[in-house]
Design a protein around this motif. Structure first.
Motif, short mmCIF file in Angstrom:
data_model
loop_
_atom_site.label_atom_id
_atom_site.label_comp_id
_atom_site.label_asym_id
_atom_site.label_seq_id
_atom_site.Cartn_x
_atom_site.Cartn_y
_atom_site.Cartn_z
N GLU A 1 -4.67 5.24 -6.20
CA GLU A 1 -5.98 5.64 -6.69
C GLU A 1 -5.87 6.85 -7.62
OE1 GLU A 1 -9.39 4.66 -3.43
OE2 GLU A 1 -7.52 5.55 -2.71
N ARG B 1 1.83 2.24 3.67
CA ARG B 1 1.25 1.18 2.84
C ARG B 1 -0.27 1.08 2.83
NH1 ARG B 1 3.43 -4.40 5.80
NH2 ARG B 1 2.07 -4.31 7.60
N PRO B 2 -0.98 1.50 3.90
CA PRO B 2 -2.45 1.42 3.77
C PRO B 2 -2.99 2.29 2.63
CG PRO B 2 -1.81 1.79 6.05
CD PRO B 2 -0.58 1.98 5.22
N HIS B 3 -2.17 3.22 2.13
CA HIS B 3 -2.65 4.12 1.09
C HIS B 3 -2.37 3.62 -0.32
CE1 HIS B 3 -3.57 6.99 4.26
NE2 HIS B 3 -2.41 6.63 4.78
N PHE B 4 -1.65 2.52 -0.42
CA PHE B 4 -1.44 1.90 -1.73
C PHE B 4 -2.55 0.90 -1.99
CE2 PHE B 4 3.22 2.21 -0.29
CZ PHE B 4 3.41 3.44 -0.89
N LEU B 5 -3.03 0.85 -3.24
CA LEU B 5 -4.01 -0.19 -3.57
C LEU B 5 -3.33 -1.55 -3.46
CD1 LEU B 5 -5.80 1.43 -6.64
CD2 LEU B 5 -6.65 1.22 -4.30
N SER B 6 -2.11 -1.61 -3.90
CA SER B 6 -1.29 -2.81 -3.73
C SER B 6 0.16 -2.35 -3.81
CB SER B 6 -1.58 -3.84 -4.81
OG SER B 6 -1.06 -3.39 -6.04
N TYR B 7 1.06 -3.17 -3.32
CA TYR B 7 2.47 -2.79 -3.33
C TYR B 7 3.32 -4.01 -3.05
CZ TYR B 7 2.72 -3.66 1.58
OH TYR B 7 2.72 -4.32 2.77
N PHE B 8 4.59 -3.92 -3.37
CA PHE B 8 5.59 -4.88 -2.90
C PHE B 8 6.96 -4.24 -3.01
CE2 PHE B 8 7.38 -6.42 -6.94
CZ PHE B 8 6.36 -6.14 -7.84
#
Lengths: 367, 368
Positions: A265, A314-321
């Motif tokens: 964000e 990971r909950p703090h990423f808008l998306s990830y991989f």
């Protein structure tokens, strides 16, 4: 009575390297470790290299300032061309390194260069690969700026690997996020251009092959006087092109590179700070103010702990991989050849992409 | 001249267990190795103490009892990216969940559905999508599974697995060159057996408490010793109880890796390669061309497997990996899961509408 001189231990030296961010020459270390002559420090570094605690010295450069863009390209191979030999990547001399990569995309991960004035060539290559049915998907992260952090070598042992505990990382991370500790390092979002010529690129190319070259040795390889080499290196440093030298750990069969790509964000979100608590060598790459990539070089046995800890982040990423990369391959001609895509005669980065694509077409046809 | 006494070594015993497919009870092993049962039992106990063996895991084919197995990879939406994984507890038909990374990044849930109600899982996924909890998913139904035993003689609790990926690659390439058949004997329709709640209660006891005496089972399920014995024999004949395999004690380094592959079933020698891997692995089958290889290895083995897979991958039509970690068990014990079978109705009761309603409440609470 003789004055007892404290012995320069590995621990003291590694701690100094860490404090200097891993980017150090013996002379720079000498300024911190005032007790010891350069000669002693050089000797101890040599010993650490023999003990395989230190690998080789790597010059870190922001090539964008030299008109050379850098990017990470992940390719998801198609079913049809799943057995296409990996050498198809050599059709593209701007793909300077590649890995076998698994994760959201399964195929290859490539470090690719492009002229900053013409970033579309990457899109052109990817479109061609798609049209030919070689790949079915791709992901591209372009380096606007990067921050490179050496591993905490005081926590590294060449036999047992990295001494860390993922639970501790989770605790630190939870605290970091709770107190809202903003990302303390700054990316340069508008890197100023730098007035360079072919000689500057030649210097970088030589240093990438061997970072321990002296000015004298450089002047023998490049048609410049020792003084001119010195002046140019200072200029490259002042402009932030040459960002210093980092000690890499010796490559071992256990090494694995994990890329975590994510969207945030805010670019200084505390979750970004959490990566700084990891002991491994890290490259933090910014594509734009909300897209990032973190490259971590770790050992295979660290992967489980990293992924366990990542669940907290990971909950703090808008998306990830996450992509796992193994088995590095380097462009024929090495980094030296790659930098010499810059042509002295035109003073430009020459990457004739249509020619590359034709090469690929021929390669595929032959296959 | 004195007769030299043979000694039963750990190596001999682990090799024998491996040869028997990872199984083996003291009498069987004793006969095979020509040692008294008592000696074998003592040595097995020692191997447990030393960390070579953990306990025996009873394998069952629940499908014949009307209970189907499904695995779901759920990718959370941006909106619900911070929804705790506990939301899966709302679904009583899910018995375990993990964090997962790979092609799908998010949660893995393993659960069941009644054989005559496969749409139950569709309903669950539909609800998760409609509520925007997930943006993507992958479903794998296990129609049959084939356990491939670990080579226990290559395991050492301190040093891990003794293997070399280059050697494995050579074996694999040879297997593929020789068109070695996978030898996987997949049964596409096991049918169901006539069963009642007592059968399920027995399976639940065995599954939850492992090696348990008939006497103990009879006490817990309210049947006579003889009845328990004859029912267990029937369950074994019907292959619902498929025997037990020895597990290795989990260490902080053990990890689960799933490799999902698609391949032409008439040319499946790429699957034969997995026989040469030393780890414990199971091959799950969904459709004739759709397989999942579950490997339990150490994190340190990952890099070797990934390197070797560069060569192997071209023999599959498609593939992807999922790692499973940070396990969280939904039911207090696996026992509760089996008791979703209702004694009075004689059916597997999985009221999905109620589960979805629980989820709605969970989300409401999470938002406030």
């Amino acid at each position: 009575m003789t004055k007892k001189k404290p012995r320069l231990t590995d621990a003291v030296l590694l701690d100094a390297i860490r404090r200097l961010g891993g980017k150090v020459t013996a002379t720079e270390l000498g300024q911190v470790l005032k007790y010891y002559p350069d000669r002693t420090i050089r000797y101890r570094i040599k010993r650490l290299r023999e003990k395989r605690v230190l690998g080789r010295l790597w010059p870190q450069t922001l090539d964008t300032k030299l008109g050379l863009g850098d990017s990470a390209v992940v390719l998801d191979m198609s079913e049809k061309y799943k057995a296409l030999p990996r050498t198809f990547l050599d059709c593209f001399p701007n793909f300077y390194a590649h890995y076998v990569s698994y994760g959201r995309y399964n195929g290859y991960q490539i470090a690719a260069g492009y002229p900053t004035g013409n970033p579309q060539i990457l899109d052109r290559i990817i479109r061609a690969m798609k049209n030919m049915g070689v790949i079915k998907g791709s992901y591209v992260l372009k380096t606007l700026d990067f921050i490179s952090l050496a591993g905490d070598l005081s926590k590294y042992n060449p036999v047992s690997g990295w001494d860390w505990d993922w639970r501790e990382w989770v605790d630190q991370s939870e605290k970091t996020i709770k107190v809202g500790e903003r990302f303390p390092l700054e990316f340069d979002q508008n890197p100023a251009q730098f007035d360079y010529d072919h000689k500057d690129i030649e210097i970088i190319a030589e240093l990438k092959m061997n970072a321990t070259l002296t000015h004298k040795e450089l002047s023998e390889k490049i048609d410049l006087s020792e003084t001119q080499i010195g002046v140019r290196i200072r200029r490259l440093k002042d402009a932030g092109v040459l960002r210093g030298f980092a000690w890499l750990t010796e490559q071992t069969p256990r090494n694995i590179v994990l890329y975590t790509f994510f969207e945030l964000e805010e670019p200084d979100h505390p979750v970004f700070t959490c990566f700084l608590h990891l002991p491994f060598r890290k490259e933090l790459v910014m594509d734009s103010s909300d897209r990032f990539g973190v490259r971590l070089t770790m050992d295979s046995n660290d992967v489980l702990g990293y992924l366990r800890g990542l669940e907290t982040l990971r909950p703090h990423f808008l998306s990830y991989f996450v992509q796992s990369c193994v088995s590095i391959g380097i462009v024929p001609g090495g980094m030296h050849g790659f930098y010499h895509l810059h042509k002295e005669s035109t003073g430009r980065w020459e990457m004739p992409v249509e020619e590359y694509i034709q090469n690929l077409e021929r390669f595929v046809e032959k296959y | 001249m004195s007769k030299r006494k043979r000694k039963l070594t750990d190596e001999m015993l682990l090799k024998a267990v491996t040869e028997l497919g990872g199984t083996g009870k003291a009498p069987e092993l004793g006969e095979m190795l020509r040692f008294p049962e008592r000696t074998v039992r003592y040595r097995l106990q020692r191997l447990k103490e030393k960390g070579y063996l953990y306990h025996e895991w009873p394998q069952t084919l629940d499908r014949k009892l009307g209970l189907c197995e499904t695995g779901l990879f759920l990718e959370p939406s941006e909106e619900y990216r911070d929804l705790p994984r506990d939301f899966l507890q709302c679904f009583k038909n899910i018995y375990v969940n993990y964090a997962t990374y790979g092609r799908y990044n998010g949660h893995f849930a393993a659960g069941g559905y009644p054989i005559d109600e496969p749409q139950l899982i569709d309903k669950m996924i539909h609800a998760l999508k409609k509520m925007n909890v997930i943006k993507d998913y992958f479903r794998f139904d296990t129609v049959d599974y084939i356990p491939l035993s670990a080579d226990l003689s290559r395991y050492n609790p301190a040093a891990g697995w003794n293997w070399d990926w280059k050697e494995w690659l050579e074996q694999s390439e040879k297997a593929i060159r020789d068109d070695e058949p996978s030898g996987l004997d997949v049964v596409w329709d096991h049918g169901t057996m006539t069963y009642d709640h007592k059968d399920i209660a027995i399976v639940a006891e065995i599954k939850a408490y492992g090696p348990i005496s008939h006497k103990e089972i009879s006490k817990r399920v309210g049947l006579s010793d003889t009845q328990v014995r004859s029912r267990i024999r029937r369950l074994m004949n019907e292959k619902v109880l498929r025997g037990s395999v020895w597990l290795i004690p989990p260490t902080p380094d053990s990890m689960i890796l799933y490799t999902f592959v698609e391949l032409n079933p008439s040319d499946d020698s790429a699957l034969a390669c997995y026989r040469y891997l030393p780890f414990r692995k199971e091959i799950f089958v969904d459709k004739p061309n759709k397989y999942c290889i579950k490997i339990v290895m150490n994190s340190s083995d990952l890099v070797g497997y990934f390197k070797a897979f560069e060569t192997l991958r071209s023999y599959f039509d498609s593939y992807f990996f999922q790692t499973l970690l940070n396990e969280s068990v939904t039911h207090e014990t696996i026992h509760d899961f089996y008791h979703l079978h209702n004694e009075s109705s004689g059916r597997w009761e999985m009221p999905m509408d109620e589960y979805i309603w629980n989820l709605e409440k969970f989300i409401e609470k999470h938002k406030s």
